[in-house]
Design an enzyme around this catalytic site. Sequence first.
Site, PDB file in Angstrom:
ATOM      1  N   HIS A  81      69.832  70.408  55.291  1.00 35.05           N
ATOM      2  CA  HIS A  81      70.137  71.845  55.345  1.00 35.05           C
ATOM      3  C   HIS A  81      68.860  72.664  55.582  1.00 35.05           C
ATOM      4  O   HIS A  81      68.830  73.547  56.449  1.00 35.05           O
ATOM      5  CB  HIS A  81      70.826  72.249  54.031  1.00 35.05           C
ATOM      6  CG  HIS A  81      71.193  73.701  53.943  1.00 35.05           C
ATOM      7  ND1 HIS A  81      72.492  74.142  53.954  1.00 35.05           N
ATOM      8  CD2 HIS A  81      70.419  74.816  53.840  1.00 35.05           C
ATOM      9  CE1 HIS A  81      72.506  75.472  53.873  1.00 35.05           C
ATOM     10  NE2 HIS A  81      71.263  75.902  53.787  1.00 35.05           N
ATOM     11  N   GLU A  82      67.792  72.338  54.818  1.00 36.29           N
ATOM     12  CA  GLU A  82      66.550  73.111  54.949  1.00 36.29           C
ATOM     13  C   GLU A  82      65.842  72.798  56.258  1.00 36.29           C
ATOM     14  O   GLU A  82      65.268  73.677  56.894  1.00 36.29           O
ATOM     15  CB  GLU A  82      65.615  72.853  53.757  1.00 36.29           C
ATOM     16  CG  GLU A  82      66.192  73.190  52.392  1.00 36.29           C
ATOM     17  CD  GLU A  82      66.825  74.579  52.299  1.00 36.29           C
ATOM     18  OE1 GLU A  82      66.375  75.499  53.020  1.00 36.29           O
ATOM     19  OE2 GLU A  82      67.780  74.741  51.531  1.00 36.29           O
ATOM     20  N   GLN A 103      63.982  82.060  55.846  1.00 36.77           N
ATOM     21  CA  GLN A 103      64.953  82.847  55.075  1.00 36.77           C
ATOM     22  C   GLN A 103      64.330  84.078  54.417  1.00 36.77           C
ATOM     23  O   GLN A 103      65.039  85.000  54.025  1.00 36.77           O
ATOM     24  CB  GLN A 103      65.618  81.981  53.994  1.00 36.77           C
ATOM     25  CG  GLN A 103      66.562  80.940  54.567  1.00 36.77           C
ATOM     26  CD  GLN A 103      67.238  80.158  53.463  1.00 36.77           C
ATOM     27  OE1 GLN A 103      66.684  79.200  52.943  1.00 36.77           O
ATOM     28  NE2 GLN A 103      68.434  80.575  53.089  1.00 36.77           N
ATOM     29  N   HIS A 137      67.235  74.878  58.895  1.00 32.07           N
ATOM     30  CA  HIS A 137      66.713  76.251  58.884  1.00 32.07           C
ATOM     31  C   HIS A 137      65.441  76.345  59.725  1.00 32.07           C
ATOM     32  O   HIS A 137      65.216  77.337  60.401  1.00 32.07           O
ATOM     33  CB  HIS A 137      66.373  76.695  57.453  1.00 32.07           C
ATOM     34  CG  HIS A 137      67.520  77.299  56.702  1.00 32.07           C
ATOM     35  ND1 HIS A 137      68.215  78.401  57.163  1.00 32.07           N
ATOM     36  CD2 HIS A 137      68.088  76.987  55.514  1.00 32.07           C
ATOM     37  CE1 HIS A 137      69.162  78.717  56.287  1.00 32.07           C
ATOM     38  NE2 HIS A 137      69.113  77.869  55.280  1.00 32.07           N
ATOM     39  N   CYS A 191      75.016  78.684  51.610  1.00 31.76           N
ATOM     40  CA  CYS A 191      73.644  79.019  51.974  1.00 31.76           C
ATOM     41  C   CYS A 191      73.335  80.419  51.457  1.00 31.76           C
ATOM     42  O   CYS A 191      74.181  81.312  51.551  1.00 31.76           O
ATOM     43  CB  CYS A 191      73.502  78.967  53.490  1.00 31.76           C
ATOM     44  SG  CYS A 191      71.871  79.467  54.080  1.00 31.76           S
ATOM     45  N   LEU A 192      72.130  80.610  50.919  1.00 35.34           N
ATOM     46  CA  LEU A 192      71.742  81.922  50.406  1.00 35.34           C
ATOM     47  C   LEU A 192      71.732  82.975  51.515  1.00 35.34           C
ATOM     48  O   LEU A 192      71.841  84.164  51.234  1.00 35.34           O
ATOM     49  CB  LEU A 192      70.346  81.838  49.754  1.00 35.34           C
ATOM     50  CG  LEU A 192      70.244  80.945  48.511  1.00 35.34           C
ATOM     51  CD1 LEU A 192      68.793  80.835  48.058  1.00 35.34           C
ATOM     52  CD2 LEU A 192      71.114  81.477  47.381  1.00 35.34           C
ATOM     53  N   GLY A 229      67.580  75.313  47.291  1.00 36.79           N
ATOM     54  CA  GLY A 229      66.575  75.175  48.338  1.00 36.79           C
ATOM     55  C   GLY A 229      66.360  76.482  49.066  1.00 36.79           C
ATOM     56  O   GLY A 229      67.229  77.370  49.048  1.00 36.79           O
TER      57      GLY A 229
HETATM   58 ZN   LIG Z   1      70.442  77.773  53.745  1.00 33.94          ZN
END
Ligand SMILES: [Zn+2]
Length: 169
Positions: free
Chosen positions: A134-135, A50, A138, A92-93, A45
């Site tokens: 999670h998204e 991000q 963000h 998480c990226l 995701g």
């Molecule tokens: Zn993330």
Amino acid sequence: MIRPILKYGDTTLHQKAADVPSINPVIERLIDDMIDTMYAAPGVGLAAPQIGVPFRIFVIDVSVGRDPESLIVMVNPEFVSRDGMQLEEEGCLSVPGFEATVVRPMHAVVKGLDRSGREHQREGTGLLARAFQHEMDHLDGRLFIDHLRGIKRDVIVRRIRKLSRAGKW
Ligand SMILES: [Zn+2]
């Protein structure tokens, strides 16, 4: 086009994102870039903040590109329902190299606009419900480590600061 993914500490990641006023070619290109960037990472995701764009958009594909049907694009998403509870390791990226156990709903329903501006609703259990939460976090400027308490969070933040001072973040 693959865009650079911002890491913990960048202000865009820590602020609430704004609703997308309308879907136009610029937004469509942004969505394409988000999908390219998510697959290239690879990740399940990615949220617009991000890649430095403070808009309420996320993309998710729990198959990481194996199944075209599982790609989900959500613009201006909101929760319809959330229930149950799961405890799993999460990463998480934007916080590369760190994982922690986070409490998430077991089941979640999200509605929003798709890439052509039509309303749609998607339902997720397990990993997909986790990814939705999670998204969505963000988009509200929250990262998974913000869900951790006291020492657990402090340890990660201290290690990130150290990496950052060493120019390795
Ligand atoms: Zn993330």
